[in-house]
Design a protein around this motif. Structure first.
Motif, PDB file in Angstrom:
ATOM      1  N   UNK A  44      -9.431  15.716 -12.089  1.00  0.00           N
ATOM      2  CA  UNK A  44      -9.873  16.163 -10.781  1.00  0.00           C
ATOM      3  C   UNK A  44     -10.272  14.948  -9.963  1.00  0.00           C
ATOM      4  N   UNK A  45      -9.768  14.880  -8.735  1.00  0.00           N
ATOM      5  CA  UNK A  45     -10.114  13.779  -7.833  1.00  0.00           C
ATOM      6  C   UNK A  45     -11.608  13.792  -7.565  1.00  0.00           C
ATOM      7  N   UNK A  46     -12.248  12.608  -7.641  1.00  0.00           N
ATOM      8  CA  UNK A  46     -13.684  12.485  -7.394  1.00  0.00           C
ATOM      9  C   UNK A  46     -13.943  11.786  -6.058  1.00  0.00           C
ATOM     10  N   UNK A  47     -13.362  10.596  -5.885  1.00  0.00           N
ATOM     11  CA  UNK A  47     -13.611   9.828  -4.666  1.00  0.00           C
ATOM     12  C   UNK A  47     -12.641   8.649  -4.579  1.00  0.00           C
ATOM     13  N   UNK A  48     -12.597   8.042  -3.413  1.00  0.00           N
ATOM     14  CA  UNK A  48     -11.875   6.797  -3.203  1.00  0.00           C
ATOM     15  C   UNK A  48     -12.930   5.708  -3.060  1.00  0.00           C
ATOM     16  N   UNK A  49     -12.737   4.584  -3.749  1.00  0.00           N
ATOM     17  CA  UNK A  49     -13.711   3.500  -3.721  1.00  0.00           C
ATOM     18  C   UNK A  49     -12.986   2.162  -3.590  1.00  0.00           C
ATOM     19  N   UNK A  50     -13.682   1.179  -3.046  1.00  0.00           N
ATOM     20  CA  UNK A  50     -13.137  -0.168  -2.925  1.00  0.00           C
ATOM     21  C   UNK A  50     -13.941  -1.094  -3.816  1.00  0.00           C
ATOM     22  N   UNK A  51     -13.234  -1.852  -4.637  1.00  0.00           N
ATOM     23  CA  UNK A  51     -13.855  -2.818  -5.541  1.00  0.00           C
ATOM     24  C   UNK A  51     -13.345  -4.205  -5.195  1.00  0.00           C
ATOM     25  N   UNK A  53     -13.489  -8.494  -6.382  1.00  0.00           N
ATOM     26  CA  UNK A  53     -13.824  -9.531  -7.360  1.00  0.00           C
ATOM     27  C   UNK A  53     -12.948 -10.735  -7.082  1.00  0.00           C
ATOM     28  N   UNK A  54     -13.530 -11.906  -7.133  1.00  0.00           N
ATOM     29  CA  UNK A  54     -12.759 -13.126  -6.937  1.00  0.00           C
ATOM     30  C   UNK A  54     -12.053 -13.192  -5.603  1.00  0.00           C
ATOM     31  N   UNK A  55     -12.642 -12.608  -4.570  1.00  0.00           N
ATOM     32  CA  UNK A  55     -12.042 -12.654  -3.247  1.00  0.00           C
ATOM     33  C   UNK A  55     -10.914 -11.663  -3.020  1.00  0.00           C
ATOM     34  N   UNK A  56     -10.666 -10.793  -3.987  1.00  0.00           N
ATOM     35  CA  UNK A  56      -9.598  -9.795  -3.865  1.00  0.00           C
ATOM     36  C   UNK A  56     -10.231  -8.405  -3.878  1.00  0.00           C
ATOM     37  N   UNK A  57      -9.800  -7.548  -2.970  1.00  0.00           N
ATOM     38  CA  UNK A  57     -10.310  -6.177  -2.908  1.00  0.00           C
ATOM     39  C   UNK A  57      -9.180  -5.187  -3.133  1.00  0.00           C
ATOM     40  N   UNK A  58      -9.513  -4.091  -3.800  1.00  0.00           N
ATOM     41  CA  UNK A  58      -8.559  -3.004  -4.010  1.00  0.00           C
ATOM     42  C   UNK A  58      -9.265  -1.689  -3.740  1.00  0.00           C
ATOM     43  N   UNK A  59      -8.588  -0.814  -3.034  1.00  0.00           N
ATOM     44  CA  UNK A  59      -9.075   0.545  -2.837  1.00  0.00           C
ATOM     45  C   UNK A  59      -8.341   1.424  -3.833  1.00  0.00           C
ATOM     46  N   UNK A  60      -9.100   2.148  -4.635  1.00  0.00           N
ATOM     47  CA  UNK A  60      -8.527   2.955  -5.713  1.00  0.00           C
ATOM     48  C   UNK A  60      -9.087   4.369  -5.665  1.00  0.00           C
ATOM     49  N   UNK A  61      -8.404   5.270  -6.344  1.00  0.00           N
ATOM     50  CA  UNK A  61      -8.867   6.643  -6.460  1.00  0.00           C
ATOM     51  C   UNK A  61      -9.512   6.822  -7.835  1.00  0.00           C
ATOM     52  N   UNK A  62     -10.612   7.547  -7.860  1.00  0.00           N
ATOM     53  CA  UNK A  62     -11.314   7.832  -9.110  1.00  0.00           C
ATOM     54  C   UNK A  62     -11.165   9.313  -9.434  1.00  0.00           C
ATOM     55  N   UNK A  63     -10.958   9.593 -10.727  1.00  0.00           N
ATOM     56  CA  UNK A  63     -10.735  10.955 -11.207  1.00  0.00           C
ATOM     57  C   UNK A  63     -11.660  11.267 -12.374  1.00  0.00           C
ATOM     58  N   UNK A  64     -11.958  12.555 -12.561  1.00  0.00           N
ATOM     59  CA  UNK A  64     -12.743  13.015 -13.712  1.00  0.00           C
ATOM     60  C   UNK A  64     -11.813  13.810 -14.623  1.00  0.00           C
ATOM     61  N   UNK A  65     -11.847  13.467 -15.919  1.00  0.00           N
ATOM     62  CA  UNK A  65     -11.045  14.195 -16.901  1.00  0.00           C
ATOM     63  C   UNK A  65     -11.674  15.566 -17.097  1.00  0.00           C
ATOM     64  N   UNK A  66     -10.879  16.617 -16.931  1.00  0.00           N
ATOM     65  CA  UNK A  66     -11.405  17.983 -16.938  1.00  0.00           C
ATOM     66  C   UNK A  66     -12.029  18.387 -18.266  1.00  0.00           C
ATOM     67  N   UNK A  73     -10.529   5.303 -13.268  1.00  0.00           N
ATOM     68  CA  UNK A  73     -10.027   4.692 -12.047  1.00  0.00           C
ATOM     69  C   UNK A  73      -8.534   4.514 -12.215  1.00  0.00           C
ATOM     70  N   UNK A  74      -7.773   4.976 -11.242  1.00  0.00           N
ATOM     71  CA  UNK A  74      -6.333   4.800 -11.267  1.00  0.00           C
ATOM     72  C   UNK A  74      -6.032   3.404 -10.719  1.00  0.00           C
ATOM     73  N   UNK A  75      -5.627   2.494 -11.605  1.00  0.00           N
ATOM     74  CA  UNK A  75      -5.396   1.108 -11.229  1.00  0.00           C
ATOM     75  C   UNK A  75      -3.975   0.965 -10.698  1.00  0.00           C
ATOM     76  N   UNK A  76      -3.826   0.342  -9.532  1.00  0.00           N
ATOM     77  CA  UNK A  76      -2.479   0.174  -8.977  1.00  0.00           C
ATOM     78  C   UNK A  76      -1.641  -0.755  -9.859  1.00  0.00           C
ATOM     79  N   UNK A  77      -0.328  -0.570  -9.811  1.00  0.00           N
ATOM     80  CA  UNK A  77       0.571  -1.415 -10.594  1.00  0.00           C
ATOM     81  C   UNK A  77       0.476  -2.870 -10.179  1.00  0.00           C
ATOM     82  N   UNK A  78       0.816  -3.746 -11.086  1.00  0.00           N
ATOM     83  CA  UNK A  78       0.751  -5.177 -10.812  1.00  0.00           C
ATOM     84  C   UNK A  78       0.120  -5.899 -11.987  1.00  0.00           C
TER      85      UNK A  78
END
Length: 82
Positions: A44-51, A53-66, A73-78
């Protein structure tokens, strides 16, 4: 979110009854868009958050396992370094 779930079920029903239908590619496209909004099955989607570190920011979606209630946290590819 419930509207997205209902739409996704309607698209699945369309594909089941018209597997080679005229709107097949459009349905797959819409289902992919909805999937991005709903998140992975069993979560279930919980929230969108920005993290940052080291001068790099990523906005990710956070989910709760039912089943367990654990948050993920759904980490983007790369690549990344821990």
């Amino acid at each position: 979110m419930e509207d997205y779930r209902k739409a996704n079920e309607a698209y699945k029903a369309y594909l089941a009854s018209h597997p080679s239908g005229k709107y097949r590619s459009l349905v797959f496209s819409r289902m992919a868009e909805i999937g991005k909004k709903l998140g992975p099955p069993g979560f279930t989607y919980v929230r969108t958050a920005t993290y940052s570190a080291g001068g790099v920011s990523h906005t990710v979606k956070e989910y709760r396992h039912n089943k367990t209630g654990l948050e993920f946290v759904l980490i983007p590819g790369g690549t990344f370094q821990m």
